[in-house]
Design a protein around this motif. Structure first.
Motif, PDB file in Angstrom:
ATOM      1  N   LEU A  54      18.327 -10.245-115.289  1.00  0.00           N
ATOM      2  CA  LEU A  54      19.316  -9.162-115.299  1.00  0.00           C
ATOM      3  C   LEU A  54      20.206  -9.413-116.509  1.00  0.00           C
ATOM      4  O   LEU A  54      20.342 -10.544-116.944  1.00  0.00           O
ATOM      5  N   PHE A 106      19.382 -19.709-123.737  1.00  0.00           N
ATOM      6  CA  PHE A 106      20.102 -20.356-122.640  1.00  0.00           C
ATOM      7  C   PHE A 106      19.285 -20.314-121.354  1.00  0.00           C
ATOM      8  O   PHE A 106      19.275 -21.273-120.588  1.00  0.00           O
ATOM      9  N   THR A 140      15.312 -22.156-122.393  1.00  0.00           N
ATOM     10  CA  THR A 140      15.307 -23.525-122.902  1.00  0.00           C
ATOM     11  C   THR A 140      16.296 -24.408-122.145  1.00  0.00           C
ATOM     12  O   THR A 140      15.962 -25.512-121.739  1.00  0.00           O
ATOM     13  N   LEU A 141      17.498 -23.906-121.961  1.00  0.00           N
ATOM     14  CA  LEU A 141      18.500 -24.731-121.274  1.00  0.00           C
ATOM     15  C   LEU A 141      18.452 -24.574-119.762  1.00  0.00           C
ATOM     16  O   LEU A 141      19.148 -25.263-119.032  1.00  0.00           O
ATOM     17  N   LYS A 142      17.637 -23.614-119.286  1.00  0.00           N
ATOM     18  CA  LYS A 142      17.425 -23.444-117.839  1.00  0.00           C
ATOM     19  C   LYS A 142      18.708 -23.099-117.076  1.00  0.00           C
ATOM     20  O   LYS A 142      18.928 -23.591-115.975  1.00  0.00           O
ATOM     21  N   ILE A 143      19.575 -22.288-117.676  1.00  0.00           N
ATOM     22  CA  ILE A 143      20.745 -21.823-116.944  1.00  0.00           C
ATOM     23  C   ILE A 143      20.375 -20.500-116.285  1.00  0.00           C
ATOM     24  O   ILE A 143      19.728 -19.663-116.916  1.00  0.00           O
ATOM     25  N   PRO A 144      20.768 -20.302-115.023  1.00  0.00           N
ATOM     26  CA  PRO A 144      20.405 -19.039-114.365  1.00  0.00           C
ATOM     27  C   PRO A 144      20.966 -17.820-115.130  1.00  0.00           C
ATOM     28  O   PRO A 144      22.075 -17.880-115.662  1.00  0.00           O
ATOM     29  N   PHE A 145      20.171 -16.751-115.140  1.00  0.00           N
ATOM     30  CA  PHE A 145      20.557 -15.574-115.934  1.00  0.00           C
ATOM     31  C   PHE A 145      21.883 -14.985-115.485  1.00  0.00           C
ATOM     32  O   PHE A 145      22.632 -14.445-116.278  1.00  0.00           O
ATOM     33  N   PHE A 146      22.174 -15.122-114.184  1.00  0.00           N
ATOM     34  CA  PHE A 146      23.436 -14.588-113.680  1.00  0.00           C
ATOM     35  C   PHE A 146      24.617 -15.191-114.427  1.00  0.00           C
ATOM     36  O   PHE A 146      25.503 -14.505-114.903  1.00  0.00           O
ATOM     37  N   VAL A 147      24.573 -16.515-114.530  1.00  0.00           N
ATOM     38  CA  VAL A 147      25.698 -17.212-115.142  1.00  0.00           C
ATOM     39  C   VAL A 147      25.746 -16.921-116.640  1.00  0.00           C
ATOM     40  O   VAL A 147      26.807 -16.646-117.205  1.00  0.00           O
ATOM     41  N   VAL A 148      24.580 -16.954-117.279  1.00  0.00           N
ATOM     42  CA  VAL A 148      24.548 -16.751-118.728  1.00  0.00           C
ATOM     43  C   VAL A 148      25.112 -15.389-119.097  1.00  0.00           C
ATOM     44  O   VAL A 148      26.022 -15.273-119.920  1.00  0.00           O
ATOM     45  N   LEU A 196      26.865 -13.310-117.303  1.00  0.00           N
ATOM     46  CA  LEU A 196      28.261 -13.119-116.897  1.00  0.00           C
ATOM     47  C   LEU A 196      29.189 -13.776-117.917  1.00  0.00           C
ATOM     48  O   LEU A 196      30.202 -13.206-118.323  1.00  0.00           O
ATOM     49  N   ALA A 197      28.805 -14.980-118.361  1.00  0.00           N
ATOM     50  CA  ALA A 197      29.629 -15.690-119.349  1.00  0.00           C
ATOM     51  C   ALA A 197      29.655 -14.926-120.668  1.00  0.00           C
ATOM     52  O   ALA A 197      30.716 -14.744-121.270  1.00  0.00           O
TER      53      ALA A 197
END
Lengths: 365, 339, 341
Positions: free
Chosen positions: C66, C116, C119-127, C129-130
């Motif tokens: 998302l 992000f 490669t960095l494996k951060i959930p899409f929600f957090v990425v 939103l940030a």
């Protein structure tokens, strides 16, 4: 250090004294309700004529922080606010003015107000989005001796000062201007801001009531809300209204941003000659449109004066230690901002005399 | 000897919160004051409550995007109950929780019984709840929305006034009690076990006889009830019910859960993670405000810190996983050395 | 095979067509002035910006992600383009330069999203939103806290407000073009097939040799590109850009997606669904304004969306099983499978 301490103690003592005297005056006031006006003037003697006795802050030498909590930094008044503030604070090198963007979120505004108290800022200016939600924090700020000045949008709490660009009467004025231009005949609609702000935005109410009261020849059809003050939504809604009432002759909009969208819709329908669009606030693009002839009029509320007055008042309050804590007003003092209707006749004059050319030089290119 | 991966994640989350607290306490004079701490804990409580509820659908492998709508609708209903019917705050807190639970039940039914995916179902129902809230706002005689202030003492005792001078608010304690209570539910009951089972492997759980439909519905009910409770407390704090209530709560709550260490996709984490995540998100904002920056920069810095913190978290988790794998291999080779 | 596909997709479309038809008939009874070409054109125009942005979001949703930063991205791109165009005295070359720079920023942000997330494996929600916070905060830096206006007759004005044959607004043309391009990419290119494969099962897609990272990056870049185009045409239509441009549009985009039958968990969804979803949203807005239900806009939207979504899933699961009722157990099984996906 020591000097500051003694003066602070003195301030507290004096403040307590003031509150006591004021309270007595109030009590007397309530007893003799017929003499209310007289009582108020005698109160004035105890409060306002002795500013020296309030322990204020020396704003020229001490660091001073003032917060301006907006509805949203995208808000139309903000550009002018910035210019006005910059102009005022350039004479006070110790003053730091911080703009806080609440993004149309009342909860965020409450957070900012709490934060202002925690940090002990010296004064707060706010466009209160929700009068109820801001009540508690504003009371807390005032009780702590931090003056709060509300701009355009009021809060339920009694506080140091409310300055308003008089929404309600500008709406009435708009009805007068439009009726004069159409010989008191026609079909009207109004395009309002977000439903959540219906309480504090009284422009369309003024417009509707004036029509109902004075101009029976003008038939008022409908008031529509616009989410987010979004010009695109206003455009869509206006296009639908034109479909629904093909004989519309006048539209009143609660802001010039909305008028922007409405003008686009009117243009698209090819009804520029039939429909007169009236906006609010007198933003540069609206003045431009009036010059071009696509928008009929708007009202000009000099935000520059309004904002600089607010800031000067804040400085005055800080310097003299004025807040609810010391003054204990029975009701919020009110400052009405005059408004001027703008049409094609006086638009050039308004552009010349307003501060828009400095605030937004690019807008005139 | 070997620390469980979940404990490592917990430690990382606690470490992030502590690091932020230390940084802000050193660099700003007002951060570590009693007043600020109490306000901070109050502000994190709403988000925290929603996040704690959200933990259940998330651990179960789903998501609940309707909490923003539930907060809006229940908040406005609560104020109506106080203003129009004069109910006491203690009655309303139960009604609000129940109303939230009812909304959650609706979510659960359309997800588990009708078979919509969580994303679509809860997003759609969220729009409906939000619309319900907006439709219920107070109106004056002319049909225009107005704000009504709550005046009931019992209502306001939850949010407006601290329990003692510059002290904590009742909201904070409600939050902590709920978080710990739900933690016990997750760890000590069959329902909690099944929730983890569904989150780890839905099919396997089903084959081993778990009634996944029921577990999912209960998860949504808990999420809705927490959102309802949070809605009541938000209005108790604001002393009114603005129509913009609950705006964006769902995404903030999910972000709080993820930052705290609950994985999207399920099976990992618990409500203490959600609690820590909400604390983290609130501390970021509260701390940045202390620098007196224009809010433009506040938004930018907030975004950057969230990104950095989660990047650090994920990289750390990866590192820990690698190391564990290595240890495992070593212990496979030399079983005697494993302790 | 082909015929069956057609029949199946028709069954899936039934609830949407019914919803569409119901609103139409209702309006026909209530309001005569509803039936006019100009009103229909206006409905399409009003959803063009959402439509364009939804087409971009489709790529991301199909791979199971998302993008919550779409609205802020749109605002930032529009602001960048307007500022550059204004500084270049609104000449054509300055406008083009502005668009190129805005597009470059959009692509860079899209790439960063992908970086992000994969490669960095951060959930899409957090990425996302940030980045939403970051991009929103960056807009006042670009515009110096002002609104940026363009005057009539400038190239940007032509981009936003011209009409083809004096009747069709140019926004509609952009919508149609973007929808066609999206359809082409998804259905006629290898990349499109890979997108569906990744969304359906990322692990399996990785096993068969699809570069999940690279394709995810491209999907996010396409999404921000669409956000950029959406923001630019929105601002050009309003002739102003600033922090409010595109603010919170991601909510409308998500609304259009779920009404259009796109599975937000990934793997399922078509461009026609997006277009249809956007149109239903526009029709609801039109209906609400026509009926003077402004106070209940969100309620009407929510109710219609929920009903359409529920009914379409029920008919979908039924059509998956073929014909008739075959007992609850089978249905439950199909549902469980659908949920696993």
């Amino acid at each position: 250090m020591k000097k500051g301490k003694t003066s602070r103690i003195l301030a507290v003592l004096l403040a307590v004294l003031m509150v006591g005297v004021f309270g007595l005056g109030m009590a007397a006031c309530e007893k003799e309700s017929t003499d209310a006006d007289k009582g108020a003037t005698s109160d004035e003697d105890t409060g306002i004529t002795r500013p020296d006795s309030f322990a204020g802050k020396d704003i020229l030498t001490e660091d001073t922080t003032i917060w301006y909590i907006t509805l949203s930094t995208a808000g139309v008044t903000n550009r002018m606010a910035k210019l006005a503030f910059d102009y005022v604070i350039k004479y006070y090198p110790n003053i730091k003015l911080v703009m806080q963007d609440a993004q149309y979120n009342p909860e965020q505004q409450v957070t900012f107000l709490n934060e202002a108290l925690t940090q002990g800022v010296d004064a707060v200016m706010i466009e209160a989005m929700d009068p109820g939600a801001t009540q508690g924090p504003v009371e807390a700020l005032e009780a702590a001796g931090i003056p709060v000045i509300t701009i355009n949008l009021n809060t339920f709490a009694t506080h140091s000062l409310h300055i308003q660009g008089n929404d309600y009467y500008s709406g009435k004025e708009a009805a007068d201007v439009l009726a004069a231009a159409t010989d008191g005949k026609g079909v009207a609609v109004s395009v309002d801001g977000p439903q959540q702000q219906a309480e504090t935005n009284r422009m369309c109410v003024g417009f509707q009531e004036q029509l109902a009261e004075k101009y029976p020849g003008i038939e008022f059809k409908e008031n529509v809300y616009t989410d987010n003050w979004d010009a695109a939504v206003a455009q869509t809604n206006m296009a639908t209204l034109i479909q629904k009432y093909p004989d519309i002759t006048m539209v009143y909009c609660a802001s010039d941003d909305l008028a922007n969208g409405v003008v686009s819709a009117v243009k698209a329908a090819g009804k520029q000659d039939q429909i007169k669009v009236y906006g609010s606030m007198g933003m540069p693009d609206a003045l431009k449109r009036i010059q071009e002839g696509t928008q009929f009029g708007t009202y000009f509320s000099d935000n520059y004066i309004e904002m600089s007055t607010a800031l000067y008042q804040a400085l005055y309050f800080i310097q003299n230690g004025i807040s609810m804590k010391t003054m204990n007003y029975p009701a919020t003092p009110l400052l009405d901002q005059p408004t001027t209707p703008v049409t094609k006749d006086n638009v050039d004059l308004i552009i010349e005399t307003s501060h828009w050319k400095e605030a937004d030089p690019d807008a005139w290119k | 000897m070997r620390i469980k991966s979940q404990s490592i994640r917990r430690l990382v989350a606690v470490g992030l919160v502590l690091a932020l607290v230390v940084i802000f306490a050193i660099t700003t004079p007002t951060f570590f004051g009693a007043r600020n701490i109490s306000i901070l804990l109050k502000d994190s409580a709403y988000l925290g409550l929603v996040a704690c509820g959200m933990a259940f659908p998330m651990i179960g492998g789903g998501i609940d995007l309707s909490v923003g709508g539930i907060v809006c609708a229940v908040g406005i209903i609560s104020v109506h109950l106080s203003y129009d019917f004069g109910l006491s705050g203690y009655a309303i807190i139960f009604i609000a929780t129940l109303a939230g639970a009812a909304f959650g039940l609706l979510n659960g039914i359309i997800v588990a019984k009708v078979g919509l995916t969580e994303f679509v179902a809860t997003l759609a129902s969220g729009f409906l709840f939000l619309g319900l809230g907006r439709a219920l706002v107070f109106k004056d005689a002319g049909g225009r929305a107005v704000t009504r202030a709550v005046s009931s003492e019992s209502y306001l005792s939850f949010g407006k006034n601290p329990l003692w001078e510059n002290g904590w608010y009742l909201i904070t304690f409600v939050w902590i009690v709920v978080a710990v209570g739900l933690y016990i539910v997750l760890k000590k009951t069959k329902f909690g076990l099944y929730t983890y089972a569904i989150g780890s492997n839905d099919k396997a759980a089903k084959m081993s006889g778990v009634d996944t439909t029921k577990i999912k519905i209960i998860g949504f009910i808990i999420s809705g009830a927490c959102a309802g409770l949070a809605a009541f407390l938000v209005t108790a704090n604001l002393t009114s019910s603005p129509a913009a209530l609950g705006d964006g709560y769902e995404f903030k709550a999910i972000a709080a859960c993820v930052v705290g260490g609950i994985m999207l996709g399920g099976g990992k984490g618990d409500t203490i993670n959600a609690l820590l995540g909400a604390l983290f998100m609130t501390i970021i904002l509260n701390g940045i405000y202390k620098f007196g920056l224009d809010s433009t920069f506040v938004y930018i810095i907030q975004g950057l810190i969230i990104l950095l913190a989660t990047a650090f978290d994920s990289q750390f988790a990866k590192f820990a996983a690698k190391r564990r794998l290595k240890e495992q291999r070593l212990s496979d080779i030399t079983p005697a050395s494993a302790s | 095979m082909k015929k069956e596909d057609l029949a199946r997709s028709f069954k899936v479309w039934i609830p949407r067509i019914i919803a569409f038809g119901a609103i139409f008939i209702f309006m026909a009874i209530m309001e005569q002035s509803f039936f006019s070409t100009s009103n229909f054109i206006e409905i399409i125009r009003s959803v063009s910006v959402y439509g364009v942005m939804s087409c971009g979001m489709l790529f991301v949703v199909l791979i199971g992600g998302l993008d919550l930063s779409m609205g802020a991205m749109a605002g930032l791109c529009a602001s960048i383009m307007f500022v550059i165009a204004q500084n270049g005295a609104n000449s054509l070359s300055a406008t083009l330069l502005g668009f190129v720079v805005a597009l470059a920023v959009a692509l860079a942000v899209g790439w960063l999203h992908g970086f992000f997330i994969t490669t960095l494996k951060i959930p899409f929600f957090v990425v996302t939103l940030a980045t939403k916070y970051i991009l929103y905060g960056a807009i006042p830096l670009v515009t110096a806290g002002k609104y940026v206006y363009v005057r009539g007759g400038s190239p940007i004005d032509k981009i936003g407000t011209s009409r083809i044959f004096d009747t069709i607004p140019i926004l509609v043309v952009y919508f149609v073009i973007i929808a066609l391009v999206t359809w082409f990419i998804l259905n006629k290119t290898v990349f499109g097939r890979r997108i569906y494969a990744i969304g359906g099962n990322p692990t399996a897609a990785g096993f068969v040799g699809i570069k999940v990272f690279k394709n995810t990056n491209i999907a996010y870049m396409l999404c921000t590109t669409a956000a950029c185009i959406g923001g630019v045409i929105l601002a050009a239509n309003n002739q102003q850009a600033g922090t409010t441009t595109g603010n919170a549009y991601e909510g409308m985009v998500l609304m259009a997606m779920i009404v259009g039958g796109i599975n937000l968990a990934g793997g399922q969804g078509t461009v026609s669904g997006v277009v249809f979803g956007a149109l239903i949203i526009g029709l609801i807005q039109n209906l609400v304004t026509f009926m003077s239900w402004g106070d209940y806009l969100k309620l009407v939207q929510g109710a219609i969306i929920l009903i359409v979504v529920i009914v379409s899933v029920v008919t979908h699961t039924r059509s998956m099983r073929g014909k008739g009722r075959k007992g609850r157990k089978l249905l439950a099984k199909v549902k469980a499978e659908a949920q696993d996906e």
